[in-house]
Design a protein around this motif. Sequence first.
Motif, PDB file in Angstrom:
ATOM      1  N   VAL B  33      93.554  65.857  35.584  1.00 13.03           N
ATOM      2  CA  VAL B  33      93.956  65.488  34.228  1.00 13.03           C
ATOM      3  C   VAL B  33      93.798  66.686  33.293  1.00 13.03           C
ATOM      4  O   VAL B  33      94.659  66.977  32.468  1.00 13.03           O
ATOM      5  N   TYR B  34      92.702  67.418  33.475  1.00 10.89           N
ATOM      6  CA  TYR B  34      92.471  68.604  32.651  1.00 10.89           C
ATOM      7  C   TYR B  34      93.472  69.709  32.982  1.00 10.89           C
ATOM      8  O   TYR B  34      94.087  70.298  32.106  1.00 10.89           O
ATOM      9  N   ARG B  35      93.631  69.966  34.257  1.00  9.31           N
ATOM     10  CA  ARG B  35      94.488  71.072  34.664  1.00  9.31           C
ATOM     11  C   ARG B  35      95.953  70.845  34.309  1.00  9.31           C
ATOM     12  O   ARG B  35      96.659  71.758  33.908  1.00  9.31           O
ATOM     13  N   SER B  90      90.069  84.088  27.836  1.00 10.41           N
ATOM     14  CA  SER B  90      89.149  83.104  27.254  1.00 10.41           C
ATOM     15  C   SER B  90      89.836  82.384  26.103  1.00 10.41           C
ATOM     16  O   SER B  90      89.775  81.168  25.982  1.00 10.41           O
ATOM     17  N   HIS B  91      90.508  83.177  25.274  1.00 10.03           N
ATOM     18  CA  HIS B  91      91.180  82.611  24.111  1.00 10.03           C
ATOM     19  C   HIS B  91      92.255  81.615  24.560  1.00 10.03           C
ATOM     20  O   HIS B  91      92.356  80.512  24.026  1.00 10.03           O
ATOM     21  N   ALA B  93      92.396  79.984  27.345  1.00  7.15           N
ATOM     22  CA  ALA B  93      91.783  78.803  27.955  1.00  7.15           C
ATOM     23  C   ALA B  93      91.300  77.834  26.888  1.00  7.15           C
ATOM     24  O   ALA B  93      91.480  76.625  27.004  1.00  7.15           O
ATOM     25  N   ILE B  94      90.693  78.380  25.821  1.00  9.95           N
ATOM     26  CA  ILE B  94      90.200  77.519  24.737  1.00  9.95           C
ATOM     27  C   ILE B  94      91.358  76.786  24.079  1.00  9.95           C
ATOM     28  O   ILE B  94      91.307  75.581  23.843  1.00  9.95           O
ATOM     29  N   LEU B  95      92.445  77.525  23.821  1.00  7.15           N
ATOM     30  CA  LEU B  95      93.601  76.913  23.153  1.00  7.15           C
ATOM     31  C   LEU B  95      94.257  75.855  24.036  1.00  7.15           C
ATOM     32  O   LEU B  95      94.635  74.781  23.560  1.00  7.15           O
ATOM     33  N   ALA B  97      92.847  74.078  26.369  1.00  6.88           N
ATOM     34  CA  ALA B  97      91.982  72.894  26.485  1.00  6.88           C
ATOM     35  C   ALA B  97      92.040  72.052  25.218  1.00  6.88           C
ATOM     36  O   ALA B  97      92.115  70.833  25.285  1.00  6.88           O
ATOM     37  N   SER B  98      92.032  72.710  24.051  1.00 10.46           N
ATOM     38  CA  SER B  98      92.020  71.911  22.819  1.00 10.46           C
ATOM     39  C   SER B  98      93.397  71.305  22.567  1.00 10.46           C
ATOM     40  O   SER B  98      93.514  70.281  21.900  1.00 10.46           O
ATOM     41  N   ALA B 100      95.305  69.976  24.854  1.00 10.77           N
ATOM     42  CA  ALA B 100      95.348  68.730  25.613  1.00 10.77           C
ATOM     43  C   ALA B 100      94.688  67.612  24.829  1.00 10.77           C
ATOM     44  O   ALA B 100      95.110  66.472  24.885  1.00 10.77           O
ATOM     45  N   VAL B 101      93.651  67.962  24.064  1.00 13.42           N
ATOM     46  CA  VAL B 101      92.961  66.970  23.255  1.00 13.42           C
ATOM     47  C   VAL B 101      93.891  66.461  22.163  1.00 13.42           C
ATOM     48  O   VAL B 101      94.004  65.275  21.920  1.00 13.42           O
ATOM     49  N   GLU B 102      94.605  67.392  21.518  1.00 10.42           N
ATOM     50  CA  GLU B 102      95.456  67.006  20.396  1.00 10.42           C
ATOM     51  C   GLU B 102      96.636  66.146  20.823  1.00 10.42           C
ATOM     52  O   GLU B 102      97.091  65.299  20.062  1.00 10.42           O
TER      53      GLU B 102
END
Lengths: 184, 105
Positions: B33-35, B90-91, B93-95, B97-98, B100-102
Motif C-alpha cells: 500500500v505504501y509502495r 531523501s527529499h 522519499a518524504i514528498l 510518502a506525504s 500518499a497521505v494527501e
Amino acid sequence: MSKKSLLTEMRDTQLAIELIELGARPQVLESETTLSRERLLKLYKEVKGVSPPKGMLPFSTDWFLTWLPNVHSSLFINIHRAITRNSDCIGIEAVLKSYRLYQEYLHTNQNEAVLSFTRAWTLVRFFESHMLQTAACRDCGGHFVVHPDDLHNHYVCGLCNMPARAGKTRKAKADAQAAQMAAA
Amino acid sequence: MKLDEMLDEMRDVNLNYLMLAQSMIQLDKTTAVYRLGICQDVADLIEALTPAQILKLAGSGMLVSRFRFDDGVVLNMLTGYTKDRVLAHSHAAILMASQAVEAMA
C-alpha cells in the motif's frame, strides 16, 4: 492474577524477539508486550548475547528538530502515516513495518541509519501525545517534524533551505580527504 | 514508433504493473500500500483480480499506472538538485510518502 493465554505469550515472545533484533531497548519491549521484566531480560541476553543498555530512554523532543535527524524522522513519520492511514495496520505492527521500510530506504541509498528503532518508537509516541507535529513546507509542500508551539505560517523545511553548516561534520570532512588522497 | 507498437508496449507495461502489484500485495499488503501509493480498498481489488481480468484491463488502450509527481514545482526541484544526490533522494522519499497521505485525506 488472571491466567495468561499461552498463545498470547507466544505471540508476544515472537514480537519481542523481532523488536530486539531491530535494536529496541527493554523499555520498548516492556510497554509493547505483556511479558515480565525478567523474561524480557533473559530473552534479550539470549538474542543479543549481551546485557541490555541501562538507563532511561532519551526523552527530549529537541533531538528530532536538529537538521539531519529531522530529515530522517520526517521521512519515518511520513511512512508511518501513509501506512496507518491507507491500511488497517496499527500500533507496534505499524511502527515495525515503517521501520523496515525506512531501513530498506537507507539500504538502497547507501545511507547511514540516523534514527534507531527506539528513537522511531519514541517519535511515534511523541506524535500520539501531541508533543511534536508536522508542518507543510511552503516551497516543496512536504510534511516535516516540528514543535507544536512554534509558528509555522511560513515554514520552510531544512532541505529547501539548507543551513550553511548542514552535513559538514568531522566525519564528512575525513571522508572527503580520504577520497582526495585516493585520487592523488 | 507505430501506433500498433505503442499499443503493444502499453499493454506490456500494464501487464507487468498489474502482475507486480498483485504479487506485492499478496506478499505484504501494508508495505505494498505504501509502495504503490494506493489505499487498502484498491489493494484488495487488485489482489482479487483474475488473470482474465488483468488481461482485459491491460489491453484497454490506457496506462493503468499514473505518474506520481503531478506537481511541476516538485518535479523541477527534484530533478534540478545540484547539491547532494542522497539528500535529493531523501527529499523525494518524504514528498512521495506525504503525497500518499494527501490522496486519502
